[in-house]
Design a protein around this motif. Structure first.
Motif, PDB file in Angstrom:
ATOM      1  N   GLY A 104      22.029  16.985 -67.345  1.00  0.00           N
ATOM      2  CA  GLY A 104      23.098  16.360 -67.888  1.00  0.00           C
ATOM      3  C   GLY A 104      24.410  17.030 -67.114  1.00  0.00           C
ATOM      4  O   GLY A 104      25.480  16.303 -66.895  1.00  0.00           O
ATOM      5  N   ALA A 105      24.330  18.401 -66.992  1.00  0.00           N
ATOM      6  CA  ALA A 105      25.628  19.114 -66.481  1.00  0.00           C
ATOM      7  C   ALA A 105      25.880  18.725 -65.256  1.00  0.00           C
ATOM      8  O   ALA A 105      27.187  18.503 -64.804  1.00  0.00           O
ATOM      9  N   THR A 106      24.847  18.770 -64.280  1.00  0.00           N
ATOM     10  CA  THR A 106      25.072  18.256 -62.924  1.00  0.00           C
ATOM     11  C   THR A 106      25.593  17.065 -62.902  1.00  0.00           C
ATOM     12  O   THR A 106      26.485  16.777 -62.099  1.00  0.00           O
ATOM     13  N   VAL A 109      29.184  16.652 -64.755  1.00  0.00           N
ATOM     14  CA  VAL A 109      30.236  17.392 -64.031  1.00  0.00           C
ATOM     15  C   VAL A 109      30.606  16.993 -62.538  1.00  0.00           C
ATOM     16  O   VAL A 109      31.755  16.945 -62.052  1.00  0.00           O
ATOM     17  N   CYS A 110      29.579  16.601 -61.711  1.00  0.00           N
ATOM     18  CA  CYS A 110      29.504  16.191 -60.468  1.00  0.00           C
ATOM     19  C   CYS A 110      30.383  14.810 -60.297  1.00  0.00           C
ATOM     20  O   CYS A 110      31.322  14.596 -59.465  1.00  0.00           O
ATOM     21  N   PHE A 111      30.097  13.786 -61.220  1.00  0.00           N
ATOM     22  CA  PHE A 111      30.721  12.672 -61.179  1.00  0.00           C
ATOM     23  C   PHE A 111      32.467  13.039 -61.691  1.00  0.00           C
ATOM     24  O   PHE A 111      33.214  12.443 -61.144  1.00  0.00           O
ATOM     25  N   ALA A 113      33.701  15.694 -61.057  1.00  0.00           N
ATOM     26  CA  ALA A 113      34.351  16.542 -59.567  1.00  0.00           C
ATOM     27  C   ALA A 113      34.768  15.486 -58.766  1.00  0.00           C
ATOM     28  O   ALA A 113      35.868  15.658 -58.204  1.00  0.00           O
ATOM     29  N   VAL A 114      34.057  14.348 -58.798  1.00  0.00           N
ATOM     30  CA  VAL A 114      34.456  13.403 -57.542  1.00  0.00           C
ATOM     31  C   VAL A 114      35.800  12.711 -58.363  1.00  0.00           C
ATOM     32  O   VAL A 114      36.465  12.302 -57.336  1.00  0.00           O
ATOM     33  N   LEU A 115      35.770  12.341 -59.454  1.00  0.00           N
ATOM     34  CA  LEU A 115      37.025  11.900 -59.751  1.00  0.00           C
ATOM     35  C   LEU A 115      38.178  12.608 -59.800  1.00  0.00           C
ATOM     36  O   LEU A 115      39.296  12.194 -59.235  1.00  0.00           O
ATOM     37  N   LEU A 116      38.056  13.850 -59.861  1.00  0.00           N
ATOM     38  CA  LEU A 116      39.099  14.838 -59.963  1.00  0.00           C
ATOM     39  C   LEU A 116      39.409  15.129 -58.294  1.00  0.00           C
ATOM     40  O   LEU A 116      40.736  15.357 -57.839  1.00  0.00           O
ATOM     41  N   GLY A 117      38.504  15.020 -57.373  1.00  0.00           N
ATOM     42  CA  GLY A 117      38.803  15.049 -55.959  1.00  0.00           C
ATOM     43  C   GLY A 117      39.399  13.898 -55.411  1.00  0.00           C
ATOM     44  O   GLY A 117      40.388  14.068 -54.704  1.00  0.00           O
ATOM     45  N   GLN A 118      39.070  12.748 -56.053  1.00  0.00           N
ATOM     46  CA  GLN A 118      39.975  11.495 -55.636  1.00  0.00           C
ATOM     47  C   GLN A 118      41.205  11.649 -56.054  1.00  0.00           C
ATOM     48  O   GLN A 118      42.190  11.177 -55.146  1.00  0.00           O
ATOM     49  N   ALA A 119      41.517  11.960 -57.204  1.00  0.00           N
ATOM     50  CA  ALA A 119      42.880  12.312 -57.555  1.00  0.00           C
ATOM     51  C   ALA A 119      43.654  13.142 -57.178  1.00  0.00           C
ATOM     52  O   ALA A 119      44.849  12.852 -56.618  1.00  0.00           O
ATOM     53  N   VAL A 120      43.015  14.326 -56.833  1.00  0.00           N
ATOM     54  CA  VAL A 120      43.826  15.390 -55.788  1.00  0.00           C
ATOM     55  C   VAL A 120      44.241  14.764 -54.499  1.00  0.00           C
ATOM     56  O   VAL A 120      45.114  15.012 -53.790  1.00  0.00           O
ATOM     57  N   GLY A 121      43.006  14.241 -53.894  1.00  0.00           N
ATOM     58  CA  GLY A 121      43.185  13.482 -52.550  1.00  0.00           C
ATOM     59  C   GLY A 121      44.287  12.537 -52.614  1.00  0.00           C
ATOM     60  O   GLY A 121      44.967  12.595 -51.453  1.00  0.00           O
ATOM     61  N   GLN A 122      44.444  11.800 -53.417  1.00  0.00           N
ATOM     62  CA  GLN A 122      45.371  10.892 -53.423  1.00  0.00           C
ATOM     63  C   GLN A 122      47.171  11.490 -53.688  1.00  0.00           C
ATOM     64  O   GLN A 122      47.715  10.869 -52.936  1.00  0.00           O
TER      65      GLN A 122
END
Length: 131
Positions: A104-106, A109-111, A113-122
Motif C-alpha cells: 500500500g505504501a509503495t 506514495v510512489c503515485f 511522488a509522481v504527481l509531486l514530481g510532475q508539479a515541481v517539473g512544471q
C-alpha cells in the motif's frame, strides 16, 4: 570491489535490455500502452523469483552471481521485481501486515511522488522558459 563491478556491469546490461524491449514493444505492439514496461516487469518478477529460489536451494550458488543477477541485471531491468519479491516474501514468512503495508505504501506514495514530481517539473519548466 570485484562484486561491485559485476553488479554494475550486470545493471548496465539490464538497463540496455529494458531499452531494447521497449523499442521492440513499441514497434511490434504500438505505443498506446506501455507494453515494454509490462513485459520487463513481468519477466523481472519471474526471473527474480527463479534466481532467488535457486540460490536459496543450492548451497553452492555463488553470492556474487546472485547479486549480479538480482541487484544488477534485474535491478537495471526493473525495480518492480524487487518490490514484488520482497513483498511476497514477507507475506510468505508470516509478516502479512508488513507486506500489506509495503504494498500500500509503495503504491500510494510512489503515485503521489509522481504527481509531486510532475508539479515541481512544471514549475521548474515555467521558471526556465519564463512562461
Amino acid at each position: 570491489m570485484a562484486r561491485l563491478l559485476w553488479i554494475c556491469l550486470a545493471g548496465a546490461l539490464g538497463t540496455g535490455t529494458r531499452y531494447l524491449v521497449g523499442l521492440w514493444a513499441n514497434q511490434r505492439l504500438g505505443s498506446n500502452f506501455p507494453y515494454g514496461n509490462l513485459i520487463v516487469n513481468v519477466a523481472g518478477c519471474f526471473l527474480i523469483a527463479l534466481v532467488m529460489q535457486t540460490a536459496l536451494g543450492v548451497a553452492s550458488f555463488p553470492p556474487t552471481l546472485r547479486l549480479a543477477l538480482t541487484t544488477g541485471f534485474l535491478g537495471g531491468l526493473t525495480t518492480y521485481s524487487s518490490f514484488a519479491y520482497e513483498t511476497t516474501f514477507m507475506a510468505q514468512e508470516g509478516a502479512r501486515g508488513a507486506a500489506l503495508l509495503n504494498f500500500g505504501a509503495t503504491t500510494l506514495v510512489c503515485f503521489a511522488a509522481v504527481l509531486l514530481g510532475q508539479a515541481v517539473g512544471q514549475s521548474v519548466a515555467r521558471l526556465i522558459t519564463g512562461a
